[in-house]
Design an enzyme around this catalytic site. Structure first.
Site, short mmCIF file in Angstrom:
data_model
loop_
_atom_site.label_atom_id
_atom_site.label_comp_id
_atom_site.label_asym_id
_atom_site.label_seq_id
_atom_site.Cartn_x
_atom_site.Cartn_y
_atom_site.Cartn_z
N LYS A 250 0.83 -1.20 0.00
CA LYS A 250 0.00 0.00 0.00
C LYS A 250 0.87 1.25 0.00
O LYS A 250 0.66 2.18 -0.77
CB LYS A 250 -0.93 -0.04 1.21
CG LYS A 250 -1.76 1.23 1.42
CD LYS A 250 -1.31 1.99 2.65
CE LYS A 250 -2.23 3.17 2.93
NZ LYS A 250 -1.63 4.16 3.84
N ASN A 251 1.89 1.29 0.88
CA ASN A 251 2.69 2.51 1.01
C ASN A 251 3.56 2.78 -0.22
O ASN A 251 3.99 3.91 -0.44
CB ASN A 251 3.56 2.46 2.28
CG ASN A 251 2.74 2.65 3.54
OD1 ASN A 251 1.60 3.09 3.49
ND2 ASN A 251 3.30 2.31 4.68
N ARG B 224 -4.19 11.05 2.54
CA ARG B 224 -2.92 11.71 2.84
C ARG B 224 -1.96 11.64 1.65
O ARG B 224 -1.28 12.61 1.31
CB ARG B 224 -2.31 11.01 4.06
CG ARG B 224 -0.95 11.50 4.48
CD ARG B 224 -1.02 12.81 5.19
NE ARG B 224 0.30 13.29 5.61
CZ ARG B 224 0.54 14.51 6.01
NH1 ARG B 224 -0.42 15.39 6.06
NH2 ARG B 224 1.76 14.88 6.36
N CYS C 277 -5.41 9.65 7.75
CA CYS C 277 -5.60 9.26 9.16
C CYS C 277 -5.12 10.36 10.10
O CYS C 277 -4.12 11.01 9.83
CB CYS C 277 -4.81 7.98 9.47
SG CYS C 277 -5.50 6.49 8.75
N ARG D 17 1.21 16.27 11.23
CA ARG D 17 1.98 15.64 10.15
C ARG D 17 2.30 16.71 9.11
O ARG D 17 1.77 16.70 8.00
CB ARG D 17 1.18 14.50 9.52
CG ARG D 17 0.78 13.43 10.52
CD ARG D 17 -0.28 12.51 9.97
NE ARG D 17 0.24 11.50 9.09
CZ ARG D 17 -0.51 10.66 8.39
NH1 ARG D 17 -1.81 10.72 8.46
NH2 ARG D 17 0.03 9.77 7.62
N PRO D 18 3.14 17.67 9.45
CA PRO D 18 3.38 18.78 8.52
C PRO D 18 4.10 18.32 7.26
O PRO D 18 4.80 17.31 7.27
CB PRO D 18 4.27 19.72 9.35
CG PRO D 18 4.92 18.86 10.37
CD PRO D 18 3.95 17.75 10.67
N ILE D 19 3.91 19.07 6.17
CA ILE D 19 4.62 18.74 4.92
C ILE D 19 5.67 19.80 4.63
O ILE D 19 6.04 20.02 3.48
CB ILE D 19 3.63 18.56 3.74
CG1 ILE D 19 2.85 19.83 3.44
CG2 ILE D 19 2.69 17.41 3.98
CD1 ILE D 19 2.13 19.79 2.10
N ASP E 238 3.89 1.95 11.75
CA ASP E 238 2.63 1.33 11.34
C ASP E 238 2.40 -0.04 11.98
O ASP E 238 1.30 -0.58 11.92
CB ASP E 238 2.58 1.16 9.81
CG ASP E 238 2.25 2.47 9.09
OD1 ASP E 238 1.97 3.47 9.77
OD2 ASP E 238 2.27 2.48 7.85
N ILE F 41 7.96 8.46 15.91
CA ILE F 41 7.57 9.03 14.62
C ILE F 41 6.33 9.91 14.78
O ILE F 41 6.32 11.06 14.37
CB ILE F 41 7.30 7.91 13.57
CG1 ILE F 41 8.43 6.87 13.57
CG2 ILE F 41 7.09 8.51 12.18
CD1 ILE F 41 9.77 7.33 13.08
N ARG G 150 -8.84 0.88 3.71
CA ARG G 150 -7.90 1.77 3.03
C ARG G 150 -6.56 1.09 2.80
O ARG G 150 -5.81 1.48 1.89
CB ARG G 150 -7.68 3.05 3.85
CG ARG G 150 -8.80 4.07 3.78
CD ARG G 150 -8.37 5.39 4.39
NE ARG G 150 -7.02 5.67 3.98
CZ ARG G 150 -6.02 5.96 4.82
NH1 ARG G 150 -6.23 6.04 6.11
NH2 ARG G 150 -4.81 6.19 4.35
#
Length: 414
Positions: A23-24, A93, A117, A122-124, A305, A327, A397
Protein backbone atom coordinates in the site's frame (compact mmCIF):
# COMPACT_ATOMS: atom_id res chain seq x y z
CA UNK A 1 -18.88 -0.77 1.94
CA UNK A 2 -20.16 -1.74 5.38
CA UNK A 3 -18.69 0.44 8.12
CA UNK A 4 -18.86 -2.25 10.84
CA UNK A 5 -16.82 -5.42 11.23
CA UNK A 6 -18.18 -8.10 13.58
CA UNK A 7 -15.81 -10.71 15.07
CA UNK A 8 -16.56 -13.76 17.19
CA UNK A 9 -13.39 -14.31 19.20
CA UNK A 10 -11.76 -17.47 20.51
CA UNK A 11 -11.17 -19.30 17.20
CA UNK A 12 -7.67 -20.63 16.50
CA UNK A 13 -6.28 -19.77 13.06
CA UNK A 14 -4.71 -22.25 10.63
CA UNK A 15 -3.67 -22.19 6.99
CA UNK A 16 -1.84 -19.95 4.53
CA UNK A 17 -2.26 -16.30 3.58
CA UNK A 18 -0.81 -14.48 0.55
CA UNK A 19 0.43 -10.94 1.17
CA UNK A 20 -0.69 -8.29 -1.34
CA UNK A 21 1.56 -5.66 -2.84
CA UNK A 22 2.59 -2.68 -0.73
CA UNK A 23 0.00 0.00 0.00
CA UNK A 24 2.69 2.51 1.01
CA UNK A 25 4.51 1.92 -2.30
CA UNK A 26 1.41 1.87 -4.50
CA UNK A 27 0.06 5.20 -3.22
CA UNK A 28 3.32 6.87 -4.37
CA UNK A 29 3.84 4.82 -7.55
CA UNK A 30 0.41 5.66 -9.01
CA UNK A 31 0.92 9.48 -8.82
CA UNK A 32 4.49 9.00 -10.15
CA UNK A 33 2.99 7.55 -13.35
CA UNK A 34 1.79 11.04 -14.40
CA UNK A 35 5.44 11.96 -15.04
CA UNK A 36 5.45 9.57 -18.01
CA UNK A 37 4.66 10.47 -21.61
CA UNK A 38 3.46 6.93 -22.40
CA UNK A 39 1.46 4.13 -20.78
CA UNK A 40 2.52 2.81 -17.35
CA UNK A 41 1.20 -0.63 -16.30
CA UNK A 42 1.20 -1.84 -12.69
CA UNK A 43 0.92 -5.54 -11.93
CA UNK A 44 -0.34 -6.77 -8.55
CA UNK A 45 -2.04 -3.49 -7.65
CA UNK A 46 -3.62 -3.90 -4.18
CA UNK A 47 -7.43 -3.90 -4.01
CA UNK A 48 -7.76 -1.16 -1.36
CA UNK A 49 -9.84 2.01 -1.15
CA UNK A 50 -6.76 4.28 -1.22
CA UNK A 51 -6.11 3.09 -4.79
CA UNK A 52 -9.76 3.79 -5.67
CA UNK A 53 -9.26 7.38 -4.45
CA UNK A 54 -6.07 7.79 -6.50
CA UNK A 55 -7.85 6.48 -9.61
CA UNK A 56 -10.56 9.13 -9.06
CA UNK A 57 -7.84 11.81 -8.91
CA UNK A 58 -6.17 10.52 -12.09
CA UNK A 59 -9.51 10.57 -13.94
CA UNK A 60 -10.16 14.08 -12.59
CA UNK A 61 -6.86 15.11 -14.28
CA UNK A 62 -8.06 13.59 -17.60
CA UNK A 63 -5.70 10.61 -17.31
CA UNK A 64 -7.03 7.41 -18.92
CA UNK A 65 -7.14 4.55 -16.42
CA UNK A 66 -7.97 0.90 -17.14
CA UNK A 67 -8.29 -1.62 -14.33
CA UNK A 68 -8.71 -5.35 -14.66
CA UNK A 69 -8.39 -7.55 -11.55
CA UNK A 70 -4.95 -6.74 -10.14
CA UNK A 71 -3.61 -4.85 -13.18
CA UNK A 72 -3.79 -1.05 -13.44
CA UNK A 73 -2.99 0.66 -16.75
CA UNK A 74 -2.40 4.43 -16.70
CA UNK A 75 -2.18 6.55 -19.86
CA UNK A 76 -1.22 10.14 -18.93
CA UNK A 77 -0.67 11.35 -22.52
CA UNK A 78 -3.69 13.72 -22.38
CA UNK A 79 -3.34 14.84 -18.76
CA UNK A 80 -4.65 18.30 -17.79
CA UNK A 81 -3.11 20.20 -14.88
CA UNK A 82 -6.26 21.18 -12.94
CA UNK A 83 -6.61 22.70 -9.49
CA UNK A 84 -6.68 19.69 -7.13
CA UNK A 85 -9.89 20.40 -5.20
CA UNK A 86 -11.48 16.95 -5.63
CA UNK A 87 -12.99 15.42 -2.46
CA UNK A 88 -10.54 12.45 -2.69
CA UNK A 89 -7.69 14.83 -1.79
CA UNK A 90 -9.27 15.34 1.65
CA UNK A 91 -9.70 11.58 2.18
CA UNK A 92 -6.18 10.58 1.27
CA UNK A 93 -2.92 11.71 2.84
CA UNK A 94 -0.92 10.26 -0.09
CA UNK A 95 -2.62 12.68 -2.51
CA UNK A 96 0.31 14.97 -1.64
CA UNK A 97 2.45 12.89 -4.03
CA UNK A 98 0.67 14.73 -6.84
CA UNK A 99 2.46 17.88 -5.62
CA UNK A 100 5.87 16.53 -6.64
CA UNK A 101 4.61 14.72 -9.75
CA UNK A 102 2.63 17.66 -11.19
CA UNK A 103 5.29 20.21 -10.23
CA UNK A 104 7.85 18.05 -12.05
CA UNK A 105 5.72 17.67 -15.16
CA UNK A 106 4.07 21.12 -15.44
CA UNK A 107 6.26 23.35 -13.19
CA UNK A 108 3.05 24.32 -11.40
CA UNK A 109 0.50 22.68 -9.09
CA UNK A 110 -2.40 23.93 -6.97
CA UNK A 111 -3.89 21.62 -4.35
CA UNK A 112 -5.94 21.83 -1.18
CA UNK A 113 -4.45 20.51 2.06
CA UNK A 114 -4.31 16.68 1.88
CA UNK A 115 -6.23 14.55 4.45
CA UNK A 116 -5.74 10.99 5.75
CA UNK A 117 -5.60 9.26 9.16
CA UNK A 118 -5.44 11.51 12.20
CA UNK A 119 -2.09 10.60 13.78
CA UNK A 120 -1.38 14.01 15.30
CA UNK A 121 0.61 16.76 13.54
CA UNK A 122 1.98 15.64 10.15
CA UNK A 123 3.38 18.78 8.52
CA UNK A 124 4.62 18.74 4.92
CA UNK A 125 7.15 21.54 5.46
CA UNK A 126 10.08 19.30 4.42
CA UNK A 127 8.37 18.61 1.08
CA UNK A 128 7.86 22.35 0.53
CA UNK A 129 11.44 23.22 1.53
CA UNK A 130 12.62 20.68 -1.04
CA UNK A 131 10.48 22.22 -3.78
CA UNK A 132 11.79 25.68 -2.88
CA UNK A 133 15.39 24.40 -3.05
CA UNK A 134 14.62 23.29 -6.64
CA UNK A 135 13.54 26.87 -7.48
CA UNK A 136 9.79 26.77 -6.83
CA UNK A 137 7.77 29.37 -4.90
CA UNK A 138 5.22 28.10 -2.37
CA UNK A 139 2.08 30.04 -1.41
CA UNK A 140 -0.59 28.87 1.04
CA UNK A 141 -3.91 30.65 1.01
CA UNK A 142 -7.46 29.66 2.04
CA UNK A 143 -6.44 26.02 2.54
CA UNK A 144 -4.69 25.71 -0.86
CA UNK A 145 -1.03 25.32 -1.77
CA UNK A 146 0.15 26.95 -5.00
CA UNK A 147 3.62 25.78 -6.01
CA UNK A 148 5.25 26.96 -9.23
CA UNK A 149 8.60 27.53 -10.90
CA UNK A 150 9.81 29.17 -14.11
CA UNK A 151 12.38 26.37 -14.18
CA UNK A 152 13.32 23.59 -11.76
CA UNK A 153 17.07 23.47 -11.11
CA UNK A 154 18.93 20.70 -9.29
CA UNK A 155 20.30 21.44 -5.84
CA UNK A 156 21.72 19.83 -2.69
CA UNK A 157 18.85 19.25 -0.25
CA UNK A 158 19.34 18.14 3.36
CA UNK A 159 16.25 16.76 5.12
CA UNK A 160 16.05 17.71 8.82
CA UNK A 161 14.17 14.43 9.35
CA UNK A 162 14.38 11.29 7.17
CA UNK A 163 10.82 11.69 5.87
CA UNK A 164 9.51 9.06 3.43
CA UNK A 165 6.96 11.42 1.87
CA UNK A 166 9.43 14.27 1.42
CA UNK A 167 12.11 11.97 -0.03
CA UNK A 168 9.69 10.58 -2.65
CA UNK A 169 8.09 13.95 -3.46
CA UNK A 170 11.44 15.69 -3.99
CA UNK A 171 12.67 12.75 -6.06
CA UNK A 172 9.61 13.04 -8.35
CA UNK A 173 9.95 16.82 -8.77
CA UNK A 174 13.71 16.51 -9.42
CA UNK A 175 13.56 14.03 -12.33
CA UNK A 176 12.76 16.91 -14.72
CA UNK A 177 14.96 19.49 -12.95
CA UNK A 178 17.97 20.89 -14.81
CA UNK A 179 21.23 19.36 -13.57
CA UNK A 180 21.86 17.25 -10.48
CA UNK A 181 19.84 17.01 -7.27
CA UNK A 182 21.31 15.36 -4.16
CA UNK A 183 18.96 14.48 -1.27
CA UNK A 184 20.91 13.99 1.96
CA UNK A 185 19.51 12.33 5.10
CA UNK A 186 17.01 10.67 2.74
CA UNK A 187 14.64 8.03 4.14
CA UNK A 188 15.65 4.44 3.31
CA UNK A 189 12.31 2.59 3.28
CA UNK A 190 11.81 -0.19 0.69
CA UNK A 191 8.93 1.83 -0.81
CA UNK A 192 11.42 4.56 -1.82
CA UNK A 193 13.55 1.99 -3.65
CA UNK A 194 10.38 0.80 -5.45
CA UNK A 195 9.50 4.34 -6.62
CA UNK A 196 13.10 4.94 -7.77
CA UNK A 197 13.02 1.60 -9.63
CA UNK A 198 9.82 2.65 -11.44
CA UNK A 199 11.22 6.06 -12.38
CA UNK A 200 14.48 4.50 -13.63
CA UNK A 201 12.50 2.04 -15.77
CA UNK A 202 10.76 5.10 -17.24
CA UNK A 203 14.16 6.59 -18.11
CA UNK A 204 15.10 8.62 -15.00
CA UNK A 205 18.67 8.64 -13.65
CA UNK A 206 18.40 8.01 -9.89
CA UNK A 207 21.12 6.40 -7.78
CA UNK A 208 21.40 5.66 -4.07
CA UNK A 209 17.75 4.89 -3.23
CA UNK A 210 17.73 2.86 0.00
CA UNK A 211 20.75 4.77 1.35
CA UNK A 212 20.80 8.16 3.06
CA UNK A 213 22.07 9.95 -0.08
CA UNK A 214 20.03 9.89 -3.30
CA UNK A 215 21.36 11.48 -6.51
CA UNK A 216 19.01 12.47 -9.34
CA UNK A 217 20.31 13.70 -12.70
CA UNK A 218 17.52 15.57 -14.48
CA UNK A 219 16.34 14.41 -17.90
CA UNK A 220 14.02 15.81 -20.58
CA UNK A 221 11.40 13.05 -20.97
CA UNK A 222 10.17 9.85 -19.30
CA UNK A 223 8.61 6.94 -21.18
CA UNK A 224 6.20 4.21 -20.10
CA UNK A 225 6.97 0.83 -18.49
CA UNK A 226 5.54 -2.23 -16.75
CA UNK A 227 6.14 -2.49 -13.01
CA UNK A 228 5.43 -5.14 -10.37
CA UNK A 229 5.01 -3.68 -6.88
CA UNK A 230 6.90 -5.07 -3.85
CA UNK A 231 4.98 -7.07 -1.19
CA UNK A 232 3.43 -5.09 1.65
CA UNK A 233 5.72 -5.35 4.70
CA UNK A 234 3.09 -3.77 6.97
CA UNK A 235 0.37 -6.22 5.90
CA UNK A 236 2.88 -9.06 6.29
CA UNK A 237 3.85 -7.82 9.76
CA UNK A 238 0.19 -7.53 10.75
CA UNK A 239 -0.55 -11.15 9.76
CA UNK A 240 2.61 -12.41 11.49
CA UNK A 241 1.52 -10.62 14.71
CA UNK A 242 -2.02 -11.93 14.26
CA UNK A 243 -0.72 -15.50 13.84
CA UNK A 244 1.45 -15.10 16.96
CA UNK A 245 -1.65 -13.93 18.87
CA UNK A 246 -4.13 -16.63 17.91
CA UNK A 247 -2.64 -19.00 15.37
CA UNK A 248 -1.93 -22.72 15.68
CA UNK A 249 -0.03 -23.02 12.39
CA UNK A 250 -0.15 -20.13 9.92
CA UNK A 251 2.12 -19.62 6.88
CA UNK A 252 2.42 -16.06 5.56
CA UNK A 253 3.53 -16.11 1.89
CA UNK A 254 4.93 -13.42 -0.45
CA UNK A 255 7.05 -11.80 2.26
CA UNK A 256 10.50 -10.16 2.04
CA UNK A 257 11.79 -11.06 5.55
CA UNK A 258 14.67 -8.57 5.24
CA UNK A 259 12.04 -5.76 5.24
CA UNK A 260 10.76 -7.01 8.63
CA UNK A 261 13.99 -7.73 10.52
CA UNK A 262 13.20 -5.31 13.38
CA UNK A 263 9.75 -6.83 13.98
CA UNK A 264 10.89 -10.46 13.62
CA UNK A 265 13.73 -10.01 16.10
CA UNK A 266 11.31 -8.45 18.63
CA UNK A 267 8.83 -11.33 18.19
CA UNK A 268 11.65 -13.84 18.73
CA UNK A 269 12.58 -11.93 21.90
CA UNK A 270 8.94 -12.36 23.04
CA UNK A 271 9.17 -16.12 22.49
CA UNK A 272 7.05 -16.39 19.34
CA UNK A 273 7.60 -19.80 17.74
CA UNK A 274 8.29 -19.24 14.04
CA UNK A 275 10.33 -20.28 11.03
CA UNK A 276 11.62 -17.65 8.60
CA UNK A 277 12.06 -18.74 4.96
CA UNK A 278 13.29 -16.96 1.84
CA UNK A 279 9.83 -15.56 0.96
CA UNK A 280 7.59 -16.72 3.82
CA UNK A 281 7.23 -16.72 7.60
CA UNK A 282 5.63 -19.70 9.31
CA UNK A 283 4.18 -19.13 12.81
CA UNK A 284 3.36 -21.91 15.25
CA UNK A 285 1.41 -21.75 18.49
CA UNK A 286 3.40 -20.13 21.30
CA UNK A 287 2.59 -21.11 24.90
CA UNK A 288 4.03 -18.18 26.86
CA UNK A 289 4.99 -14.76 25.56
CA UNK A 290 7.40 -12.46 27.39
CA UNK A 291 6.98 -8.70 27.78
CA UNK A 292 9.39 -6.55 25.71
CA UNK A 293 10.31 -2.89 25.15
CA UNK A 294 9.94 -1.54 21.62
CA UNK A 295 10.72 1.78 19.99
CA UNK A 296 9.51 2.92 16.57
CA UNK A 297 12.24 4.30 14.31
CA UNK A 298 12.71 5.13 10.62
CA UNK A 299 13.58 2.09 8.49
CA UNK A 300 15.35 -0.27 9.13
CA UNK A 301 13.96 0.25 12.68
CA UNK A 302 10.53 -0.95 13.79
CA UNK A 303 7.84 0.65 11.61
CA UNK A 304 5.42 3.02 13.34
CA UNK A 305 2.63 1.33 11.34
CA UNK A 306 3.29 -1.93 13.22
CA UNK A 307 3.29 -0.62 16.79
CA UNK A 308 -0.52 -0.55 16.98
CA UNK A 309 -1.04 -4.20 15.89
CA UNK A 310 1.91 -5.21 18.10
CA UNK A 311 0.30 -3.55 21.15
CA UNK A 312 -2.68 -5.93 20.88
CA UNK A 313 -0.28 -8.89 21.07
CA UNK A 314 1.63 -7.34 24.00
CA UNK A 315 -1.57 -7.42 26.11
CA UNK A 316 -1.03 -11.23 26.19
CA UNK A 317 2.66 -11.12 27.23
CA UNK A 318 3.75 -11.83 30.81
CA UNK A 319 5.11 -8.72 32.50
CA UNK A 320 5.29 -5.01 31.67
CA UNK A 321 5.92 -3.98 28.05
CA UNK A 322 6.82 -0.47 26.97
CA UNK A 323 6.18 1.06 23.53
CA UNK A 324 7.98 4.30 22.68
CA UNK A 325 6.65 6.11 19.58
CA UNK A 326 9.26 8.43 18.01
CA UNK A 327 7.57 9.03 14.62
CA UNK A 328 4.03 10.08 15.64
CA UNK A 329 4.12 10.69 19.43
CA UNK A 330 0.31 10.96 19.57
CA UNK A 331 -0.36 7.60 17.89
CA UNK A 332 -2.01 5.90 20.87
CA UNK A 333 -5.78 6.14 20.22
CA UNK A 334 -5.91 2.35 19.85
CA UNK A 335 -4.88 2.01 23.53
CA UNK A 336 -8.14 3.62 24.73
CA UNK A 337 -10.11 1.15 22.58
CA UNK A 338 -8.05 -1.84 23.79
CA UNK A 339 -8.63 -0.78 27.41
CA UNK A 340 -12.40 -0.97 26.76
CA UNK A 341 -11.81 -4.65 25.88
CA UNK A 342 -9.97 -5.39 29.14
CA UNK A 343 -6.38 -4.35 28.38
CA UNK A 344 -4.37 -2.57 31.09
CA UNK A 345 -2.48 0.16 29.19
CA UNK A 346 -1.28 3.50 30.53
CA UNK A 347 -0.20 6.31 28.21
CA UNK A 348 2.49 8.88 28.95
CA UNK A 349 4.29 11.34 26.67
CA UNK A 350 4.96 9.37 23.50
CA UNK A 351 4.87 6.06 25.43
CA UNK A 352 2.47 3.31 26.38
CA UNK A 353 2.99 0.90 29.28
CA UNK A 354 1.20 -2.44 28.80
CA UNK A 355 0.61 -4.64 31.87
CA UNK A 356 0.02 -8.22 30.86
CA UNK A 357 -1.32 -10.70 30.37
CA UNK A 358 -4.95 -9.59 30.52
CA UNK A 359 -7.92 -11.54 29.17
CA UNK A 360 -9.78 -9.53 26.51
CA UNK A 361 -13.54 -9.51 26.06
CA UNK A 362 -15.68 -8.43 23.13
CA UNK A 363 -17.02 -4.88 23.03
CA UNK A 364 -18.09 -2.12 20.64
CA UNK A 365 -14.94 -0.23 19.63
CA UNK A 366 -13.95 2.32 16.96
CA UNK A 367 -11.18 2.14 14.37
CA UNK A 368 -9.88 5.70 14.65
CA UNK A 369 -7.33 5.08 11.89
CA UNK A 370 -6.06 2.31 9.61
CA UNK A 371 -3.55 0.58 11.92
CA UNK A 372 -5.75 1.11 14.99
CA UNK A 373 -8.31 -0.95 13.05
CA UNK A 374 -5.73 -3.73 12.54
CA UNK A 375 -4.97 -3.67 16.27
CA UNK A 376 -8.67 -4.04 17.10
CA UNK A 377 -9.08 -6.96 14.69
CA UNK A 378 -6.28 -8.81 16.50
CA UNK A 379 -7.85 -7.95 19.87
CA UNK A 380 -11.27 -9.11 18.61
CA UNK A 381 -9.83 -12.46 17.51
CA UNK A 382 -8.19 -12.85 20.94
CA UNK A 383 -11.34 -11.91 22.88
CA UNK A 384 -14.13 -14.02 24.27
CA UNK A 385 -17.51 -12.99 22.88
CA UNK A 386 -18.39 -10.63 20.07
CA UNK A 387 -16.47 -7.51 19.05
CA UNK A 388 -17.99 -4.87 16.78
CA UNK A 389 -15.47 -2.51 15.14
CA UNK A 390 -17.05 0.74 13.95
CA UNK A 391 -15.63 3.00 11.19
CA UNK A 392 -14.07 -0.04 9.50
CA UNK A 393 -13.67 1.96 6.27
CA UNK A 394 -10.25 2.95 7.67
CA UNK A 395 -9.21 -0.72 7.56
CA UNK A 396 -10.20 -1.14 3.88
CA UNK A 397 -7.90 1.77 3.03
CA UNK A 398 -4.84 -0.41 3.56
CA UNK A 399 -5.71 -4.13 3.84
CA UNK A 400 -6.63 -5.97 0.64
CA UNK A 401 -9.49 -8.50 1.10
CA UNK A 402 -8.89 -8.69 4.86
CA UNK A 403 -12.21 -10.36 5.70
CA UNK A 404 -11.76 -13.03 3.01
CA UNK A 405 -8.15 -13.72 4.08
CA UNK A 406 -9.11 -14.05 7.76
CA UNK A 407 -12.11 -16.29 6.99
CA UNK A 408 -9.83 -18.58 4.99
CA UNK A 409 -7.66 -18.92 8.12
CA UNK A 410 -10.70 -19.89 10.23
CA UNK A 411 -11.68 -16.54 11.76
CA UNK A 412 -15.34 -15.88 12.42
CA UNK A 413 -15.69 -12.39 10.91
CA UNK A 414 -18.40 -10.58 8.95
Amino acid sequence: MDDNIKIQGGHKLNGEVHISSAKNAAVALVPAAVLASHVVTFLDIPNISDIDSLVQLLEFLNVKVYRRQDTLVIDPSEIQNKMMNHEAVSKLRASYYFLGALLGRFKEVKMKMPGGCDLGPRPINLHLKGFEALGATVDYENGYYTIKAEELVGNNIYLDFASVGATINIMMAAVYAKGRTVIENAAKEPEIIDVATLLNKMGAEIRGAGTDTITIDGIMKLGGCVHEIIPDRIEAGTYIILAAACGEHVKINNVIPQHLEALLSKLQEMGVNMEIGSDYVEVFESRELRAIDVKTLPYPGLATDLQQPLTALLTQAIGISKVTETIYPERFKHCHELNKMGADIEIYNGQSIINGPTPLHGDVVTATDLRCGASLIIAGLLSDGETIIKDAYHIYRGYDSIKEKLKALGACIE
